[in-house]
Write a protein that holds these residues in place. Structure first.
Motif, mmCIF file in Angstrom:
data_model
loop_
_atom_site.group_PDB
_atom_site.id
_atom_site.type_symbol
_atom_site.label_atom_id
_atom_site.label_comp_id
_atom_site.label_asym_id
_atom_site.label_seq_id
_atom_site.Cartn_x
_atom_site.Cartn_y
_atom_site.Cartn_z
ATOM 1 N N PHE A 1 0.660 -1.294 -0.524
ATOM 2 C CA PHE A 1 -0.350 -0.174 -0.316
ATOM 3 C C PHE A 1 1.024 1.272 0.118
ATOM 4 O O PHE A 1 0.841 2.332 0.335
ATOM 5 C CB PHE A 1 -1.616 -0.120 0.923
ATOM 6 N N HIS B 1 -7.530 -0.426 1.575
ATOM 7 C CA HIS B 1 -7.137 -1.412 0.642
ATOM 8 C C HIS B 1 -7.581 -2.608 1.079
ATOM 9 O O HIS B 1 -7.266 -2.885 0.132
ATOM 10 C CB HIS B 1 -5.602 -1.518 0.419
ATOM 11 N N HIS C 1 -0.274 4.776 -6.706
ATOM 12 C CA HIS C 1 -0.852 5.102 -6.257
ATOM 13 C C HIS C 1 -1.698 4.643 -8.457
ATOM 14 O O HIS C 1 -2.186 4.095 -8.906
ATOM 15 C CB HIS C 1 -1.569 4.787 -5.705
#
Length: 180
Positions: free
Chosen positions: A26, A128, A31
């Motif tokens: 994460f 997530h 991203h």
């Protein structure tokens, strides 16, 4: 050497057999990279092969969730057991759990809202996850409590030594009505 390792990682990743447990990083900094791109595969593989304290945390799904994704704003209910994640990969119980089966006096879900009063690694990780999901959430010390010691060794409650990497066994039960 680093260049060759980076170059060979996609080949290693592409030949792995899928398993029921999945691991997800994460790291918010990548991203924008689509999950199907070779760059994303390189980043994911390097994080799995080269553990380090400066690397982002990761998630290993134990039971996939079938609910909506966790988002900022709503308050969620969860069952959590916290472990110290040792450098050899073993986990030591910290003494904090909301599950009777893991030592709590009774099942007492923990309510939280991502980004409010939580360590950075928890917020990044749960964003997530999906409602109904149970996962291992691994958080490096820099995104946890850092140099801060919590509790006392052998004392009542929980104990987290300074600079500890953390492992949360977390299950998102669902939204807990309203916002915090």
């Amino acid at each position: 050497m680093g260049f060759y390792l980076f170059y060979l990682v996609p080949v290693f990743y592409q030949h792995q057999t899928p398993t029921t447990n999945t691991s997800t990083s994460f790291n918010i900094q990548h991203h924008d990279v689509p999950e199907t791109s070779p760059l994303h595969l390189n980043i994911m593989c390097l994080q799995r092969l080269l553990p380090c304290k400066r690397c982002p945390g990761r998630i290993e799904v134990q039971i996939p969730g079938n609910g909506p994704a966790v988002t900022r704003g709503p308050k969620y209910s969860s069952h959590v057991t916290l472990y110290i994640h040792n450098s050899d990969g073993t986990k030591t119980p910290s003494g904090w759990s909301t599950r009777k089966s893991d030592g709590a006096a009774a099942d007492q879900p923990f309510s939280f809202s991502p980004g409010i009063g939580l360590i950075e690694g928890w917020t990044e990780g749960v964003l997530h996850m999906k409602e109904g999901e149970r996962s291992w959430l691994y958080v490096p010390s820099e995104k946890g409590y850092g140099a801060q010691t919590l509790g006392k060794p052998g004392g009542p409650g929980f104990y987290i030594p300074a600079n500890s990497d953390l492992a949360f066994d977390i299950e998102i039960l669902g939204q807990d009505g309203g916002e915090l």
